[in-house]
Design a protein around this motif. Structure first.
Motif, mmCIF file in Angstrom:
data_model
loop_
_atom_site.group_PDB
_atom_site.id
_atom_site.type_symbol
_atom_site.label_atom_id
_atom_site.label_comp_id
_atom_site.label_asym_id
_atom_site.label_seq_id
_atom_site.Cartn_x
_atom_site.Cartn_y
_atom_site.Cartn_z
ATOM 1 N N ILE A 115 31.073 40.068 44.980
ATOM 2 C CA ILE A 115 32.152 38.931 44.719
ATOM 3 C C ILE A 115 33.418 39.723 44.512
ATOM 4 N N ALA A 116 34.336 39.336 45.167
ATOM 5 C CA ALA A 116 35.584 40.007 45.131
ATOM 6 C C ALA A 116 36.417 39.604 44.203
ATOM 7 N N THR A 117 37.223 40.478 43.800
ATOM 8 C CA THR A 117 38.271 40.249 42.638
ATOM 9 C C THR A 117 39.624 40.713 43.386
ATOM 10 N N PRO A 118 40.575 39.428 43.286
ATOM 11 C CA PRO A 118 41.851 39.748 44.061
ATOM 12 C C PRO A 118 42.666 40.415 43.143
ATOM 13 N N LEU A 119 43.139 41.713 43.865
ATOM 14 C CA LEU A 119 43.956 42.575 43.330
ATOM 15 C C LEU A 119 45.518 42.742 43.779
ATOM 16 N N LEU A 120 46.316 43.420 43.061
ATOM 17 C CA LEU A 120 47.486 44.016 43.519
ATOM 18 C C LEU A 120 47.565 45.654 43.451
ATOM 19 N N ALA A 121 47.607 46.146 44.240
ATOM 20 C CA ALA A 121 47.490 47.601 44.422
ATOM 21 C C ALA A 121 48.970 48.307 44.398
ATOM 22 N N ARG A 122 49.142 49.034 43.200
ATOM 23 C CA ARG A 122 50.733 49.728 43.176
ATOM 24 C C ARG A 122 50.402 50.892 44.038
ATOM 25 N N SER A 123 51.449 51.296 44.748
ATOM 26 C CA SER A 123 51.390 52.662 45.555
ATOM 27 C C SER A 123 52.839 53.322 45.090
ATOM 28 N N ASN A 124 52.556 54.539 44.652
ATOM 29 C CA ASN A 124 53.847 55.163 44.367
ATOM 30 C C ASN A 124 53.799 56.453 45.224
ATOM 31 N N GLU A 125 54.831 56.618 46.230
ATOM 32 C CA GLU A 125 55.002 57.630 47.125
ATOM 33 C C GLU A 125 53.634 57.658 48.107
ATOM 34 N N GLY A 126 52.972 56.747 48.384
ATOM 35 C CA GLY A 126 51.944 56.336 49.150
ATOM 36 C C GLY A 126 50.606 56.730 48.627
ATOM 37 N N ARG A 127 50.577 56.803 47.118
ATOM 38 C CA ARG A 127 49.400 56.998 46.404
ATOM 39 C C ARG A 127 48.952 55.659 45.685
ATOM 40 N N PRO A 128 47.867 55.028 45.862
ATOM 41 C CA PRO A 128 47.465 54.099 44.974
ATOM 42 C C PRO A 128 47.290 54.698 43.398
ATOM 43 N N THR A 129 48.137 53.918 42.625
ATOM 44 C CA THR A 129 48.224 54.597 41.068
ATOM 45 C C THR A 129 47.649 53.453 40.212
ATOM 46 N N LYS A 130 47.774 52.250 40.415
ATOM 47 C CA LYS A 130 47.569 51.366 39.534
ATOM 48 C C LYS A 130 46.867 49.997 40.136
ATOM 49 N N LEU A 131 45.854 49.271 39.562
ATOM 50 C CA LEU A 131 45.484 47.835 39.926
ATOM 51 C C LEU A 131 45.477 47.054 38.993
ATOM 52 N N GLU A 132 45.944 45.693 39.449
ATOM 53 C CA GLU A 132 46.388 44.737 38.360
ATOM 54 C C GLU A 132 45.790 43.494 39.278
ATOM 55 N N GLY A 133 45.641 42.459 38.704
ATOM 56 C CA GLY A 133 44.992 41.194 39.285
ATOM 57 C C GLY A 133 46.297 40.561 40.040
ATOM 58 N N ASN A 134 45.940 39.869 41.155
ATOM 59 C CA ASN A 134 46.882 39.206 41.874
ATOM 60 C C ASN A 134 47.132 37.804 41.529
ATOM 61 N N PRO A 135 48.267 37.557 40.941
ATOM 62 C CA PRO A 135 48.429 36.152 40.100
ATOM 63 C C PRO A 135 48.531 35.124 41.490
ATOM 64 N N ASP A 136 48.916 35.366 42.596
ATOM 65 C CA ASP A 136 49.089 34.550 43.691
ATOM 66 C C ASP A 136 47.762 34.043 44.206
ATOM 67 N N HIS A 137 46.694 34.589 43.953
ATOM 68 C CA HIS A 137 45.312 34.247 44.569
ATOM 69 C C HIS A 137 44.862 33.138 43.580
ATOM 70 N N PRO A 138 44.232 32.138 44.493
ATOM 71 C CA PRO A 138 43.576 31.150 43.813
ATOM 72 C C PRO A 138 42.539 31.360 42.878
ATOM 73 N N ASN A 139 41.831 32.364 43.236
ATOM 74 C CA ASN A 139 40.952 32.871 41.949
ATOM 75 C C ASN A 139 41.518 33.242 40.682
ATOM 76 N N SER A 140 42.932 33.518 40.667
ATOM 77 C CA SER A 140 43.506 34.039 39.360
ATOM 78 C C SER A 140 44.388 32.654 38.789
ATOM 79 N N ARG A 141 44.070 31.541 39.320
ATOM 80 C CA ARG A 141 44.756 30.343 39.026
ATOM 81 C C ARG A 141 43.447 29.281 38.272
ATOM 82 N N ASN A 142 44.124 28.522 37.363
ATOM 83 C CA ASN A 142 43.225 27.510 37.073
ATOM 84 C C ASN A 142 43.604 26.056 37.550
ATOM 85 N N ALA A 143 42.942 24.949 37.443
ATOM 86 C CA ALA A 143 43.004 23.757 37.905
ATOM 87 C C ALA A 143 44.708 23.038 37.856
#
Lengths: 362, 222
Positions: A120-148
């Motif tokens: 089961i996938a969790t929608p994420l936003l990956a932060r990339s600093n100078e080409g390196r992924p440094t932090k993962l947070e949820g993607n608020p635009d994804h339907p999974n991160s929203r309620n009805a």
């Protein structure tokens, strides 16, 4: 330590005998002792106690005295400070040969992605600093991160697995090149070797070939694996997870007659019974569950004030519903149990009976 | 009993006492001058680069805007040095065979970046952000000098703390209108009363913080 033990058995025996016959007049009343040596109270033991740490005691016979040592150390520290009095070496500026699009040095880029847990996938936003992924947070635009609620702005929440999975994107300890028995090989070597191995399999149609993966629900990866399986019809593909949903799937098989994955919709649930299921924090898809569950915990009184802007009125009216009620029977303390309206802590052995019973445990 | 000291000793003693004061002051002055000299600060020292790149030719003669190469100067901390591909935008076609440009072509061919030598190198304990300065009215030439007249780039300012504070204490003397930021010919300092009055207006317009905040230690030493 053996040389520190000064047991004088003769003295000890005399002391014990004297105590038994009531002749010991050293201390009035009852006397206590912590070791046989203390009881014997030999002169060697007294000396031992006085010196306290006979092994570690430092004899100040070192030719380098403490004061000399401190003087030398002070001087070296002071001189070490002088090493700062130098011109800075010429610094280099090394720009990229070809600049990536949208990349601004010092500014992070965000990429929408997903991490999969138990299929089961969790929608994420990956932060990339100078080409390196440094932090993962949820993607608020994804339907999974929203309620009805259509006015919901989405949540950037993640779970512990997604937070930790940043290391699977960028792990400094991970090898950069293919390894063969801990020795580095080039990708060309790897491709060459795997091609030879596959060519050997071709006449056998892949009989005896096995693919072991985690649960794969990615359509792309699944299609690629199916492509291999059509090329090698005899090969087998196994999916395995050390912590898996097999029991839930077996239950679903008995309930529905076919293997199905159960996806819960807590936005519609008025009464929830959890039998040792930590669905608020430790399940695949837990974020959606927690958000839908929490949305049903907000009780908003009906707004009848017509002076408010129309859309807010609309929103408030929509939010008015009955709060859900959570019953948890569990064997170990969890976040779900802490959020429960009714909570029973039971032994694991009692769980099956509680599930079957129509009465509350305890 | 004869005198031990000759009469001239008096003069000698006075000279020694006054001389000591003079020597002390001279030593302090020499130290201060050495500290501000280009020997210590690196000011005016031309840096030889791996490519014989002339800012004078590209900015002064050709009229390239600073931001053609230093793209990120308005948006981030560093004013990015140009990637090799930007050089090749033009030099694929003009001076495409020039031997001076061989390091650039080699970099583009092999994918190995050109290692430029930093001309303006602040100490690592000082925080500097290009974007805030450029967006609040500090022009390029205020700090970097007449780059359009530099065949080989050199450090135009001392980059010492007193130089930074000169502007942080009196920003109205150095700010300029937003459209003149990249104008090399604009005077680097507002000197006349009218210019300083205009500067005050700009300080208000750009909402530049008062000197009390601009000179706070943690503004630069974070």
């Amino acid at each position: 330590m053996s040389e520190d033990r000064h047991i004088n058995f003769k003295l000890m025996r005399e002391r014990i005998l004297a105590e038994q016959s009531g002749q010991d007049v050293r201390t009035p009343g009852k006397s206590y002792w912590r070791s046989l040596e203390e009881l014997a109270d030999s002169p060697e033991f007294r000396e031992f106690v006085e010196r306290e740490y006979p092994q570690q005691a430092e004899e100040w016979t070192d030719p380098v005295e403490r004061r000399t040592f401190l003087k030398l150390m002070g001087a070296s520290l002071a001189l070490a400070g002088l090493s700062g009095c130098v011109f800075q070496p010429a610094e280099k500026v090394v720009p990229n040969v070809k600049e990536s699009e949208n990349r601004v040095p010092g500014k992070a880029l965000f990429f929408a992605t997903a991490s999969s847990l138990g299929g089961i996938a969790t929608p994420l936003l990956a932060r990339s600093n100078e080409g390196r992924p440094t932090k993962l947070e949820g993607n608020p635009d994804h339907p999974n991160s929203r309620n009805a609620d259509p006015n919901d702005r989405g949540s950037s929440a993640t779970d512990i697995f997604s937070q930790a999975s940043v290391l699977s994107l960028y792990d400094p300890d991970r090898s950069n090149v293919p390894l063969f028995r801990e020795e580095a090989r080039t990708w060309a070597t790897f491709v060459g070797e795997i091609r030879t191995a596959l060519d050997e399999q071709r006449p056998k149609q892949g009989a005896g070939m096995r693919f072991l993966t985690e649960t794969i629900t990615s359509p792309t990866l699944a299609a690629q694996l199916k492509g291999i399986l059509t090329e090698f019809p005899q090969a087998k593909w196994h999916q395995y997870e050390p912590v898996n949903n097999d029991n839930a799937r077996a239950g679903a098989m008995r309930a529905f007659g076919q293997p199905v994955n159960t996806i819960y919709d807590f936005s519609k649930a008025d009464r929830i019974l959890s039998l040792d299921a930590d669905f608020l924090s430790a399940h695949p898809g837990t974020l959606k569950y927690a958000r839908d569950f929490a949305a049903r915990r907000r009780f908003v009184a009906p707004v009848l004030d017509t002076s408010l802007p129309v859309d807010i009125n609309h929103l408030e009216k929509k939010r008015v519903f009955e709060m859900n009620r959570l019953y948890v029977i569990e064997t170990t303390p969890t976040t779900t149990g802490a959020s429960a309206d009714h909570h029973w802590a039971i032994r694991p052995s009692e769980l099956l009976e509680s599930g079957k019973s129509d009465r509350c445990p305890g | 009993m004869p005198q031990i000291f000759h009469h001239s000793t008096n003069a000698l003693a006075k000279l020694t006492i006054y001389g000591a004061v003079f020597i002390l002051v001279a030593a302090l002055w020499v130290t201060a001058e050495l500290n501000r000299s280009s020997w210590n600060t690196g000011q005016w020292v031309e840096r030889q680069q791996p490519v014989q790149f002339s800012h004078k030719h590209h900015v002064g003669d050709d009229g390239l805007d600073c931001r053609y190469c230093h793209t990120s100067v308005r948006s981030c901390r560093v004013s990015r040095t140009t990637p090799t591909s930007t050089c090749m935008n033009c030099h694929k076609q003009i001076w495409a065979d020039s031997p001076y440009l061989e390091p650039v072509r080699a970099s583009f061919r092999d994918g190995k970046p050109i290692e430029w030598i930093r001309v303006h190198d602040l100490p690592d304990y000082a925080y500097f952000n290009h974007s805030i300065h450029v967006n609040k009215g500090v022009g390029c030439s205020t700090c970097h000098g007449r780059v359009d007249q530099m065949p080989i780039a050199y450090q135009a300012s001392t980059l010492q703390m007193e130089w930074c504070l000169g502007c942080h204490r009196n920003p109205e003397k150095f700010v300029r209108p937003q459209k003149e930021i990249f104008n090399m010919a604009w005077p680097p300092e507002n000197k006349t009363k009218e210019e300083i009055d205009d500067g005050r207006k700009l300080v208000r317009e750009f909402k530049i913080q008062p000197p009390k905040i601009l000179t706070s230690c943690s503004t630069c030493h974070r």
